[in-house]
Design an enzyme around this catalytic site. Structure first.
Site, PDB file in Angstrom:
ATOM      1  N   SER A   1       0.823  -1.205   0.000  1.00 58.29           N
ATOM      2  CA  SER A   1       0.000   0.000   0.000  1.00 58.29           C
ATOM      3  C   SER A   1       0.859   1.257   0.000  1.00 58.29           C
ATOM      4  O   SER A   1       1.967   1.254   0.536  1.00 58.29           O
ATOM      5  CB  SER A   1      -0.845   0.040   1.282  1.00 58.29           C
ATOM      6  OG  SER A   1      -2.090  -0.500   1.073  1.00 58.29           O
ATOM      7  N   PRO A   2       0.355   2.344  -0.596  1.00 56.54           N
ATOM      8  CA  PRO A   2       1.055   3.621  -0.438  1.00 56.54           C
ATOM      9  C   PRO A   2       1.024   4.033   1.037  1.00 56.54           C
ATOM     10  O   PRO A   2      -0.045   4.053   1.655  1.00 56.54           O
ATOM     11  CB  PRO A   2       0.237   4.587  -1.291  1.00 56.54           C
ATOM     12  CG  PRO A   2      -1.101   3.940  -1.476  1.00 56.54           C
ATOM     13  CD  PRO A   2      -0.894   2.485  -1.381  1.00 56.54           C
TER      14      PRO A   2
ATOM     15  N   ALA B   1       1.322   8.571  -0.989  1.00 62.34           N
ATOM     16  CA  ALA B   1       0.570   9.721  -1.503  1.00 62.34           C
ATOM     17  C   ALA B   1       1.550  10.824  -1.861  1.00 62.34           C
ATOM     18  O   ALA B   1       2.225  11.381  -1.003  1.00 62.34           O
ATOM     19  CB  ALA B   1      -0.410  10.216  -0.442  1.00 62.34           C
TER      20      ALA B   1
ATOM     21  N   GLN C   1       0.981   6.682  -6.094  1.00 56.73           N
ATOM     22  CA  GLN C   1      -0.317   7.300  -5.803  1.00 56.73           C
ATOM     23  C   GLN C   1      -0.137   8.814  -5.858  1.00 56.73           C
ATOM     24  O   GLN C   1       0.804   9.347  -5.243  1.00 56.73           O
ATOM     25  CB  GLN C   1      -0.792   6.879  -4.409  1.00 56.73           C
ATOM     26  CG  GLN C   1      -2.163   7.419  -4.014  1.00 56.73           C
ATOM     27  CD  GLN C   1      -2.494   7.130  -2.570  1.00 56.73           C
ATOM     28  OE1 GLN C   1      -1.853   7.630  -1.649  1.00 56.73           O
ATOM     29  NE2 GLN C   1      -3.514   6.300  -2.348  1.00 56.73           N
TER      30      GLN C   1
ATOM     31  N   TYR D   1      -9.126  13.297   1.961  1.00 58.29           N
ATOM     32  CA  TYR D   1      -8.354  14.263   1.190  1.00 58.29           C
ATOM     33  C   TYR D   1      -9.242  14.894   0.128  1.00 58.29           C
ATOM     34  O   TYR D   1     -10.450  14.613   0.054  1.00 58.29           O
ATOM     35  CB  TYR D   1      -7.098  13.594   0.625  1.00 58.29           C
ATOM     36  CG  TYR D   1      -6.220  13.059   1.735  1.00 58.29           C
ATOM     37  CD1 TYR D   1      -5.806  11.733   1.776  1.00 58.29           C
ATOM     38  CD2 TYR D   1      -5.853  13.886   2.789  1.00 58.29           C
ATOM     39  CE1 TYR D   1      -5.045  11.246   2.824  1.00 58.29           C
ATOM     40  CE2 TYR D   1      -5.087  13.409   3.850  1.00 58.29           C
ATOM     41  CZ  TYR D   1      -4.700  12.093   3.850  1.00 58.29           C
ATOM     42  OH  TYR D   1      -3.950  11.613   4.906  1.00 58.29           O
TER      43      TYR D   1
ATOM     44  N   ARG E   1      -7.871   4.826  -5.403  1.00 61.01           N
ATOM     45  CA  ARG E   1      -8.211   4.408  -4.046  1.00 61.01           C
ATOM     46  C   ARG E   1      -9.387   5.282  -3.623  1.00 61.01           C
ATOM     47  O   ARG E   1      -9.305   6.514  -3.699  1.00 61.01           O
ATOM     48  CB  ARG E   1      -7.030   4.557  -3.096  1.00 61.01           C
ATOM     49  CG  ARG E   1      -7.380   4.304  -1.652  1.00 61.01           C
ATOM     50  CD  ARG E   1      -6.173   4.125  -0.732  1.00 61.01           C
ATOM     51  NE  ARG E   1      -5.874   2.696  -0.544  1.00 61.01           N
ATOM     52  CZ  ARG E   1      -5.007   2.240   0.355  1.00 61.01           C
ATOM     53  NH1 ARG E   1      -4.313   3.103   1.110  1.00 61.01           N
ATOM     54  NH2 ARG E   1      -4.798   0.951   0.501  1.00 61.01           N
TER      55      ARG E   1
ATOM     56  N   ARG F   1       0.606  -1.853   7.186  1.00 63.15           N
ATOM     57  CA  ARG F   1       1.395  -2.071   8.404  1.00 63.15           C
ATOM     58  C   ARG F   1       2.103  -3.413   8.427  1.00 63.15           C
ATOM     59  O   ARG F   1       3.248  -3.511   8.912  1.00 63.15           O
ATOM     60  CB  ARG F   1       0.492  -1.913   9.634  1.00 63.15           C
ATOM     61  CG  ARG F   1       0.246  -0.451   9.990  1.00 63.15           C
ATOM     62  CD  ARG F   1      -0.859  -0.297  10.974  1.00 63.15           C
ATOM     63  NE  ARG F   1      -2.143  -0.674  10.356  1.00 63.15           N
ATOM     64  CZ  ARG F   1      -3.317  -0.478  10.960  1.00 63.15           C
ATOM     65  NH1 ARG F   1      -3.359   0.031  12.173  1.00 63.15           N
ATOM     66  NH2 ARG F   1      -4.436  -0.813  10.354  1.00 63.15           N
TER      67      ARG F   1
END
Ligand SMILES: C=C(C(=O)O)c1ccccc1
Length: 361
Positions: A22-23, A57, A99, A182, A230, A325
Site C-alpha cells: 500500500s502507499p 501519496a 499514488q 483528502y 483508491r 502495516r
C-alpha cells in the site's frame, strides 16, 4: 499454485503475484524530493517479493501535501529521483506504482510523530483549500478557503501534470487518491462538501470533481497501463457517502476507463467510532463492489495472515491484496507467505543474491 501467488495481468502489466504494498506516507521528503530513505523503504519491499509496490501519496502541488515533509511530483526535477526508485523496483520484480494526491483541508499538518496537527500559516504552514470552508476538526481545525471553479480547474491540471511526470519517471501503475478525507473525497462526501454550485449538493455534482479529474488523467495516461483509484467507499456515518452510492460511482469510473479499484473507507471526519475494525473487515465490502460492478479490486485493511489473504482471492472476494502495516513489520512478508502456503521453491521469490542461500538448510 496458491491464488495469492498466481500472476495477475492488468492491461499490459503483469504482476508476479497478488501482493501489493500500500502507499504509506513516510513524511521524509524535503520539497517533495524522494531520498535514500524512500529508496530503501520501497526497494526493500520489492526485494521482499511483492508483485506491486505503490509509492506513498505524492502531492500534485506543494499546498497539496499533508505535511511539509510529504513527497511530491509537482516539479519536473522530481522525476529523476523517482525514476531511480522505479527502476530498482522493476529490476527486482515488482511493478512500480505511485499514488498521486491532494490533501485538501487536511494539508499543512505536522508529521504524526510531531503532533499531527495543523501548522500555522506563515510559520512553516500554509492556507488550505477545500470544496467548502469547513474545517476537518480535531487536531486539524484550520478553516480552508472554499475553492473557486478556477481553483478546481487548476488542481485538476496539476493531477494531469503529475500523471505525466509519473509516466516519465517510469511508473507503470497509477493510483489516484480519492480516499481518506483528502481533496477528492472532500468533494464526494456531503459531510465536507456544502457547495451550492455544480460541484456540490446532488450525487451527480459531488462526483463531478472525481469524474472530471479521472477523465483528464485517463486522457494522458497510456491505455496499456493500469489507471486505478483508491476510494473511501463509505464514511460509516449517517449523511456521509454510502456503499450504494459508491457502487454507482465505480460503475461510472469503470465506464470512463478505471482499471482497478483499491477499496478503502472513512477518514473524512475525525469520528472513526463507527468503523467495524477487525481482521479483513473491508473484504466483504470489497467483494460486493467487485461483484456488482465487475471492476477488478485490491482489498486492504487488517489483512495480515497468508491464508486470510489467499482465501480472499481464492473465494473471489478480490483480485489482489494491498498490505500496509504488515509490510512495515515484515518487508519479506511475500516470501514468508509463500513458505506458509507451501509454494514450491518459495526462496525463488527472492532475488538470486538471496535465493540459493535462503534455500540451503
Ligand atoms: C496517510 C494516509 C494516506 O496517505 O492515505 C492515510 C490516512 C488515513 C488512513 C490511512 C492512511
Amino acid at each position: 499454485m496458491p491464488s495469492l501467488f498466481q500472476e495477475f495481468q492488468l492491461k499490459d502489466v503483469r504482476l508476479k503475484n497478488r501482493v501489493g504494498v500500500s502507499p504509506m506516507c513516510q513524511y521524509s521528503s524535503e520539497d517533495g524530493f524522494p531520498n535514500d530513505w524512500h529508496f530503501v523503504h520501497l526497494g526493500s519491499r520489492a526485494v521482499g517479493g511483492a508483485g506491486l509496490v505503490i509509492v506513498e501519496a505524492t502531492a500534485v502541488s506543494p499546498e497539496g501535501r499533508i505535511s511539509p515533509a510529504d513527497s511530491g511530483i509537482y516539479l519536473d526535477e522530481h522525476v529523476e529521483p523517482f525514476a531511480r526508485i522505479a527502476r530498482f523496483m522493476k529490476q527486482y520484480g515488482a511493478v512500480p506504482g505511485i499514488q498521486i494526491a491532494h490533501a485538501g483541508r487536511k494539508a499543512s499538518a505536522n508529521k504524526p510523530w510531531e503532533g499531527d496537527d495543523h501548522i500555522e500559516t506563515g510559520k512553516g504552514g500554509w492556507d488550505t483549500i477545500a470544496p467548502s470552508a469547513i474545517p476537518f476538526g480535531g487536531n486539524l481545525n484550520k478553516t480552508p478557503m472554499e475553492m473557486t471553479v478556477d481553483d478546481i480547474a487548476g488542481i485538476q491540471n496539476a493531477f494531469v501534470a503529475a500523471a505525466q511526470r509519473s509516466l516519465a519517471a517510469g511508473f507503470e501503475w497509477l493510483e489516484l487518491h480519492f480516499a481518506h478525507g483528502y481533496l477528492a473525497h472532500e468533494f464526494y462526501s456531503p459531510l465536507a462538501n456544502k457547495r451550492t454550485d455544480r460541484y456540490g449538493g446532488s450525487f451527480e455534482n459531488r462526483i463531478r470533481f472525481i469524474m472530471e479529474t479521472f477523465t483528464a488523467v485517463r486522457n494522458v495516461w497510456p491505455d496499456r497501463l493500469p489507471l486505478t483509484a483508491r476510494l473511501s467507499v463509505t464514511d460509516w456515518i449517517e449523511g456521509g457517502v454510502t456503499v450504494e452510492e459508491s457502487i454507482e460511482l465505480v460503475r461510472r469510473l469503470k465506464d470512463a476507463g478505471l482499471d482497478l479499484l483499491d477499496v478503502s473507507h472513512g477518514f473524512v471526519t475525525p469520528d472513526i467510532s463507527q468503523v467495524p475494525w477487525g481482521p479483513g473487515f473491508m473484504i466483504p465490502i470489497t467483494s460486493r463492489i467487485r461483484q456488482e460492478t465487475g471492476i477488478p479490486t485490491a482489498a486492504g485493511w487488517m489483512i495480515t495472515d497468508p491464508h486470510q489473504a489467499n482465501d480472499a482471492i481464492q473465494d473471489q472476494h478480490t483480485d489482489m491484496v494491498v498490505l500496509a502495516r504488515e509490510m512495515l513489520r515484515d518487508p519479506y512478508w511475500p516470501y514468508h507467505a509463500a513458505v506458509a502456503l507451501g509454494v514450491e521453491e518459495a526462496s525463488e521469490i527472492l532475488p538470486i543474491q538471496y535465493a540459493r542461500a535462503v534455500k540451503a538448510k
